[in-house]
Scaffold this motif. Structure first.
Motif, mmCIF file in Angstrom:
data_model
loop_
_atom_site.group_PDB
_atom_site.id
_atom_site.type_symbol
_atom_site.label_atom_id
_atom_site.label_comp_id
_atom_site.label_asym_id
_atom_site.label_seq_id
_atom_site.Cartn_x
_atom_site.Cartn_y
_atom_site.Cartn_z
ATOM 1 N N LEU A 1 -16.124 0.790 -55.832
ATOM 2 C CA LEU A 1 -16.602 -0.479 -56.363
ATOM 3 C C LEU A 1 -17.846 -0.934 -55.598
ATOM 4 C CD1 LEU A 1 -15.109 -2.077 -58.683
ATOM 5 C CD2 LEU A 1 -13.738 -0.321 -57.565
ATOM 6 N N ALA A 2 -18.861 -1.364 -56.332
ATOM 7 C CA ALA A 2 -20.084 -1.839 -55.697
ATOM 8 C C ALA A 2 -19.827 -3.082 -54.861
ATOM 9 C CB ALA A 2 -21.138 -2.137 -56.761
ATOM 10 N N SER A 3 -18.768 -3.819 -55.161
ATOM 11 C CA SER A 3 -18.453 -5.057 -54.457
ATOM 12 C C SER A 3 -17.663 -4.836 -53.170
ATOM 13 C CB SER A 3 -17.667 -5.981 -55.382
ATOM 14 O OG SER A 3 -16.482 -5.334 -55.849
ATOM 15 N N THR A 4 -17.316 -3.607 -52.844
ATOM 16 C CA THR A 4 -16.514 -3.364 -51.643
ATOM 17 C C THR A 4 -17.241 -3.805 -50.383
ATOM 18 O OG1 THR A 4 -15.352 -1.683 -50.319
ATOM 19 C CG2 THR A 4 -17.373 -0.995 -51.411
ATOM 20 N N ASP A 5 -16.466 -4.318 -49.422
ATOM 21 C CA ASP A 5 -17.044 -4.623 -48.124
ATOM 22 C C ASP A 5 -16.715 -3.532 -47.106
ATOM 23 O OD1 ASP A 5 -14.352 -5.077 -47.799
ATOM 24 O OD2 ASP A 5 -14.534 -7.157 -47.123
#
Length: 334
Positions: free
Chosen positions: A254-258
């Protein structure tokens, strides 16, 4: 003393809350459309080898894709491990591009053409058949032959299952909607028995409830493990036929992963030699490894010898809605 003790407890609680794993980060969250019974050992091994704590949410791949789209950039998921390319394609705008060195582990036909997801294991569509009821010489060379009246009442299918829907998508992309609709109508006229999943179809063929069924290749091994003498075998359709589709399970970050580094590390683990050998040496479902040099399970034709229809798996996500609508129009879905 009470104040000191209370403060100590509070500090300990804060410290504990901030220590999800050895490096101070939280757990890696995976949305998995692959069944827990199959893939949890892979996650356990990755956690043991890397020290990264993994939390997994298991559900149907299409349901998880819908959830990811609803959650958007606030999704808690770091990795999406899907049963089929259509589900990955449905969330492609939310997936980050994977590094070339990761993508290059797998042949280009088994990964997204824009590098947002990569296949982890493969499966071929086959016609499972009861060897007491059907002679090998009488089996159809093409899935289109199943509309012949000779097969009436003898066929098993799982129209609500993602693998059947992916196969219909492949047919649409290879021969067009009109011919696919004609085939679906013709098959419906032959009164196929419907099942929720692939495994019950193979079990039904083994028991003589049906003579043939459209499934993925690896379910035969599951039935044979329980019933070694069951009169059931796989039939592979001719190369290029929609019924010979070779599809994949796959993974994306996911591009939103931290936690991008940990997420990519899990992807690389799934594509490692050990991660790939898992499907032939340990897993109940004997899927095809996709990394070159890892042999397929004994008794299976080599992956390189299998040739399905000339379709782009990365396009399946955008086509899924049209496939489902066609299945509704022809009476397979409500």
């Amino acid at each position: 003393m009470r104040t000191t003790a209370t403060l100590a407890v509070l500090v300990a609680a804060i410290f504990s809350a901030g220590c999800g794993s050895d490096d101070g980060s939280g757990p890696l969250t995976v949305y998995s459309g692959r069944e827990e019974e199959l893939v949890q050992p892979l996650f356990d091994r990755f956690a043991a080898e890397t020290g990264t704590r993994v939390e997994v949410r298991y559900a149907d791949s299409a349901e998880l894709a819908a959830t990811i789209n609803e959650e958007g950039g606030n999704s808690p998921a770091d990795v999406f491990f899907a049963q089929d390319p259509g589900s990955l394609g449905a969330v492609e705008s939310q997936l980050a591009a994977l590094p070339p060195e990761t993508l290059d582990r797998v042949d280009s036909r088994f990964r997204d053409d824009r590098g947002r997801w990569v296949g982890t294991s493969g499966r071929s569509r086959v016609l499972v058949y009861n060897t007491d009821a059907v002679a090998a010489a009488d089996l159809p060379s093409s899935v289109f032959d199943l509309t012949d009246a000779a097969w009436r009442g003898r066929i098993g299918i799982a129209p609500t299952n993602a693998s059947f829907q992916a196969f219909v998508t492949a047919m649409r992309l290879s021969v067009g909607d009109d011919r696919t609709r004609e085939w679906l109508v013709g098959l419906k006229a032959n009164q196929p028995r419907t099942y929720e999943k692939n495994l019950p179809i193979v079990e039904a063929a083994a028991s003589g409830e049906i003579d043939v069924g459209l499934v993925n290749h690896y379910y035969l091994a599951l039935v044979k493990d329980e019933q070694p003498d069951a009169p059931v075998a796989n039939h592979f359709f001719e190369p290029g036929d929609p019924g010979a589709l070779v599809s994949v399970a796959g993974v994306g970050v996911l591009a939103s992963t931290d936690q991008p580094e940990e997420a990519r590390a899990l992807v690389d683990f799934l594509l490692s030699d050990d991660g790939q050998r898992f499907y032939t040496e340990e897993a109940e479902e004997t899927e095809y490894p996709l990394v070159a040099g890892i042999p397929s399970a004994p008794g299976l034709p080599p992956l390189g010898d299998l040739q399905g229809p000339d379709v782009d798996l990365s396009s399946f996500g955008g086509e899924l809605e049209s496939t489902v609508e066609l299945l509704r129009e022809t009476g397979y879905l409500t």
